[in-house]
Motif scaffolding. Structure first.
Motif, PDB file in Angstrom:
ATOM      1  N   ASN A 158      73.599  73.547  54.996  1.00  0.00           N
ATOM      2  CA  ASN A 158      73.856  72.140  54.689  1.00  0.00           C
ATOM      3  C   ASN A 158      73.743  71.278  55.988  1.00  0.00           C
ATOM      4  OD1 ASN A 158      73.576  70.452  52.412  1.00  0.00           O
ATOM      5  ND2 ASN A 158      75.093  71.462  51.693  1.00  0.00           N
ATOM      6  N   GLY A 159      74.344  71.909  56.949  1.00  0.00           N
ATOM      7  CA  GLY A 159      74.122  71.277  58.338  1.00  0.00           C
ATOM      8  C   GLY A 159      73.004  71.412  59.177  1.00  0.00           C
ATOM      9  N   LEU A 160      72.205  72.754  58.734  1.00  0.00           N
ATOM     10  CA  LEU A 160      70.786  72.970  59.297  1.00  0.00           C
ATOM     11  C   LEU A 160      69.679  72.023  58.673  1.00  0.00           C
ATOM     12  CD1 LEU A 160      70.664  76.667  60.082  1.00  0.00           C
ATOM     13  CD2 LEU A 160      70.637  74.825  61.856  1.00  0.00           C
ATOM     14  N   ALA A 161      69.830  71.706  57.439  1.00  0.00           N
ATOM     15  CA  ALA A 161      68.654  71.174  56.756  1.00  0.00           C
ATOM     16  C   ALA A 161      68.153  69.942  57.448  1.00  0.00           C
ATOM     17  CB  ALA A 161      68.931  71.131  55.286  1.00  0.00           C
ATOM     18  N   PRO A 162      69.208  69.015  57.674  1.00  0.00           N
ATOM     19  CA  PRO A 162      68.746  67.756  58.171  1.00  0.00           C
ATOM     20  C   PRO A 162      67.833  67.978  59.528  1.00  0.00           C
ATOM     21  CG  PRO A 162      70.831  67.518  57.514  1.00  0.00           C
ATOM     22  CD  PRO A 162      70.703  68.883  57.408  1.00  0.00           C
ATOM     23  N   GLU A 163      68.428  69.020  60.124  1.00  0.00           N
ATOM     24  CA  GLU A 163      67.630  69.058  61.584  1.00  0.00           C
ATOM     25  C   GLU A 163      66.308  69.830  61.347  1.00  0.00           C
ATOM     26  OE1 GLU A 163      70.126  71.479  64.400  1.00  0.00           O
ATOM     27  OE2 GLU A 163      71.775  70.627  63.849  1.00  0.00           O
ATOM     28  N   LEU A 164      66.085  70.830  60.631  1.00  0.00           N
ATOM     29  CA  LEU A 164      65.004  71.534  60.442  1.00  0.00           C
ATOM     30  C   LEU A 164      64.107  70.949  59.429  1.00  0.00           C
ATOM     31  CD1 LEU A 164      66.733  75.097  60.603  1.00  0.00           C
ATOM     32  CD2 LEU A 164      65.394  73.846  62.476  1.00  0.00           C
ATOM     33  N   ARG A 165      64.632  70.174  58.487  1.00  0.00           N
ATOM     34  CA  ARG A 165      63.722  69.569  57.353  1.00  0.00           C
ATOM     35  C   ARG A 165      64.023  67.977  57.449  1.00  0.00           C
ATOM     36  NH1 ARG A 165      61.799  72.977  52.954  1.00  0.00           N
ATOM     37  NH2 ARG A 165      61.154  74.784  53.832  1.00  0.00           N
ATOM     38  N   SER A 166      64.032  67.247  58.294  1.00  0.00           N
ATOM     39  CA  SER A 166      64.593  65.843  58.554  1.00  0.00           C
ATOM     40  C   SER A 166      63.873  64.896  57.487  1.00  0.00           C
ATOM     41  CB  SER A 166      64.452  65.276  59.919  1.00  0.00           C
ATOM     42  OG  SER A 166      63.397  65.237  60.335  1.00  0.00           O
ATOM     43  N   ALA A 167      62.419  65.010  57.402  1.00  0.00           N
ATOM     44  CA  ALA A 167      61.939  63.996  56.435  1.00  0.00           C
ATOM     45  C   ALA A 167      62.078  64.411  55.053  1.00  0.00           C
ATOM     46  CB  ALA A 167      60.469  64.202  56.843  1.00  0.00           C
ATOM     47  N   GLU A 168      62.214  65.542  54.780  1.00  0.00           N
ATOM     48  CA  GLU A 168      62.325  66.007  53.461  1.00  0.00           C
ATOM     49  C   GLU A 168      63.828  65.702  52.862  1.00  0.00           C
ATOM     50  OE1 GLU A 168      61.877  70.162  50.465  1.00  0.00           O
ATOM     51  OE2 GLU A 168      61.593  70.271  52.673  1.00  0.00           O
ATOM     52  N   VAL A 169      64.907  66.015  53.565  1.00  0.00           N
ATOM     53  CA  VAL A 169      66.385  65.776  53.268  1.00  0.00           C
ATOM     54  C   VAL A 169      66.673  64.190  53.038  1.00  0.00           C
ATOM     55  CG1 VAL A 169      68.738  65.948  54.079  1.00  0.00           C
ATOM     56  CG2 VAL A 169      67.187  67.910  54.273  1.00  0.00           C
ATOM     57  N   ALA A 170      65.868  63.451  54.388  1.00  0.00           N
ATOM     58  CA  ALA A 170      66.074  62.078  54.210  1.00  0.00           C
ATOM     59  C   ALA A 170      65.467  61.457  53.008  1.00  0.00           C
ATOM     60  CB  ALA A 170      65.536  61.342  55.528  1.00  0.00           C
ATOM     61  N   HIS A 171      64.274  61.899  52.631  1.00  0.00           N
ATOM     62  CA  HIS A 171      63.587  61.462  51.354  1.00  0.00           C
ATOM     63  C   HIS A 171      64.491  61.697  50.198  1.00  0.00           C
ATOM     64  CE1 HIS A 171      60.754  61.889  47.968  1.00  0.00           C
ATOM     65  NE2 HIS A 171      60.517  60.685  48.373  1.00  0.00           N
ATOM     66  N   ASP A 172      65.226  62.837  50.195  1.00  0.00           N
ATOM     67  CA  ASP A 172      65.830  63.214  48.780  1.00  0.00           C
ATOM     68  C   ASP A 172      67.170  62.494  48.992  1.00  0.00           C
ATOM     69  OD1 ASP A 172      64.092  65.310  48.016  1.00  0.00           O
ATOM     70  OD2 ASP A 172      65.362  67.015  48.443  1.00  0.00           O
ATOM     71  N   ARG A 173      67.785  62.337  49.936  1.00  0.00           N
ATOM     72  CA  ARG A 173      69.040  61.319  50.139  1.00  0.00           C
ATOM     73  C   ARG A 173      68.888  59.888  49.881  1.00  0.00           C
ATOM     74  NH1 ARG A 173      71.987  64.924  54.688  1.00  0.00           N
ATOM     75  NH2 ARG A 173      72.518  66.689  53.357  1.00  0.00           N
ATOM     76  N   ALA A 174      67.794  59.584  50.080  1.00  0.00           N
ATOM     77  CA  ALA A 174      67.253  58.023  49.843  1.00  0.00           C
ATOM     78  C   ALA A 174      67.072  57.955  48.362  1.00  0.00           C
ATOM     79  CB  ALA A 174      66.136  57.712  50.592  1.00  0.00           C
ATOM     80  N   GLN A 176      68.459  59.816  45.992  1.00  0.00           N
ATOM     81  CA  GLN A 176      69.765  59.728  45.427  1.00  0.00           C
ATOM     82  C   GLN A 176      70.451  58.325  45.513  1.00  0.00           C
ATOM     83  OE1 GLN A 176      71.723  63.264  47.212  1.00  0.00           O
ATOM     84  NE2 GLN A 176      71.918  64.335  45.539  1.00  0.00           N
ATOM     85  N   ASP A 177      70.387  57.953  46.535  1.00  0.00           N
ATOM     86  CA  ASP A 177      71.188  56.558  46.634  1.00  0.00           C
ATOM     87  C   ASP A 177      70.798  55.338  45.814  1.00  0.00           C
ATOM     88  OD1 ASP A 177      72.579  57.796  48.880  1.00  0.00           O
ATOM     89  OD2 ASP A 177      71.505  56.910  50.467  1.00  0.00           O
ATOM     90  N   LYS A 178      69.207  55.613  45.578  1.00  0.00           N
ATOM     91  CA  LYS A 178      68.646  54.510  44.756  1.00  0.00           C
ATOM     92  C   LYS A 178      68.802  54.717  43.064  1.00  0.00           C
ATOM     93  CE  LYS A 178      64.930  53.369  47.888  1.00  0.00           C
ATOM     94  NZ  LYS A 178      63.477  53.262  47.937  1.00  0.00           N
ATOM     95  N   ALA A 179      69.202  56.133  42.976  1.00  0.00           N
ATOM     96  CA  ALA A 179      69.486  56.463  41.324  1.00  0.00           C
ATOM     97  C   ALA A 179      70.787  55.587  40.940  1.00  0.00           C
ATOM     98  CB  ALA A 179      69.755  57.914  41.471  1.00  0.00           C
ATOM     99  N   PRO A 180      70.544  55.014  39.656  1.00  0.00           N
ATOM    100  CA  PRO A 180      71.647  54.356  39.125  1.00  0.00           C
ATOM    101  C   PRO A 180      72.889  55.379  38.795  1.00  0.00           C
ATOM    102  CG  PRO A 180      69.784  54.744  37.375  1.00  0.00           C
ATOM    103  CD  PRO A 180      69.443  55.562  38.791  1.00  0.00           C
ATOM    104  N   SER A 181      73.975  54.641  39.029  1.00  0.00           N
ATOM    105  CA  SER A 181      75.142  55.626  38.846  1.00  0.00           C
ATOM    106  C   SER A 181      75.782  55.652  37.526  1.00  0.00           C
ATOM    107  CB  SER A 181      76.357  55.028  39.613  1.00  0.00           C
ATOM    108  OG  SER A 181      76.039  54.354  40.966  1.00  0.00           O
TER     109      SER A 181
END
Length: 181
Positions: A158-174, A176-181
């Motif tokens: 989980n610590g490596l993913a943002p380094e090695l797949r930065s665009a993909e991880v950022a897209h997924d996290r964005a 998630q942030d937009k998903a209704p709670s």
């Protein structure tokens, strides 16, 4: 003993467990594994031999291909993982080491191999989503590693993913942030 007692009826037998689903340890049962999951399992077993015994990759490969069930594995993915991790062990260790809270020599060989597979796939198997790589490596650690080894593998990858797949991880996290709670 009467014949009735020596041959229990079907209703007296325990229910047959399905081949798919989860085992008692939480790992997936063999019937529900994909060809790529099987390839990762065989690569993990080979990498374990490589780490522990320092055996030659060609010998490990020959031995592994003779194991039961190998014919069900994705052979191309297995080859890429086994050879790719062994050929790039120093580079993979250089990626992993900063994420550890102890020295590489103190990491279980199973967890070490799981981390190699994860780091290698993050870098070289871009057709596999980062979350799938993470989940597959956690599953390997659950099935073959120590009691809580999967938690360690999870934390490191989980610590490596943002380094090695930065665009993909950022897209997924964005997303998630937009998903209704």
């Amino acid at each position: 003993m009467s014949e009735e007692q020596s041959n229990p009826s079907a209703s007296d037998r325990p229910a047959r467990q399905s081949r798919s689903g989860l085992t008692s340890t939480g790992a997936r049962k063999a019937g529900s594994k994909s060809n790529r999951s099987r390839a990762r399992e065989f690569a993990l077993q080979g990498l374990y031999q490589y780490i522990v015994g320092r055996n030659e990759i060609s010998q490990i490969d020959s031995f592994t291909r003779d194991l039961a069930g190998f014919h069900k594995a994705d052979v191309v993915h297995y080859d890429a993982l086994l050879r790719g991790c062994a050929e790039n062990e120093a580079a993979l260790d250089a990626l992993i080491a900063p994420k550890l809270d102890r020295g590489l020599a103190e990491i279980s060989p199973v967890e070490h191999a799981c981390m190699w597979i994860g780091a290698y796939e993050f870098q070289n198997c871009l057709d596999v989503p980062w979350r799938v790589v993470l989940n597959e490596c956690i599953e390997l650690a659950k099935e073959f590693g120590g009691t809580d080894g999967h938690k360690y593998v999870n934390a490191v990858l989980n610590g490596l993913a943002p380094e090695l797949r930065s665009a993909e991880v950022a897209h997924d996290r964005a997303k998630q942030d937009k998903a209704p709670s």
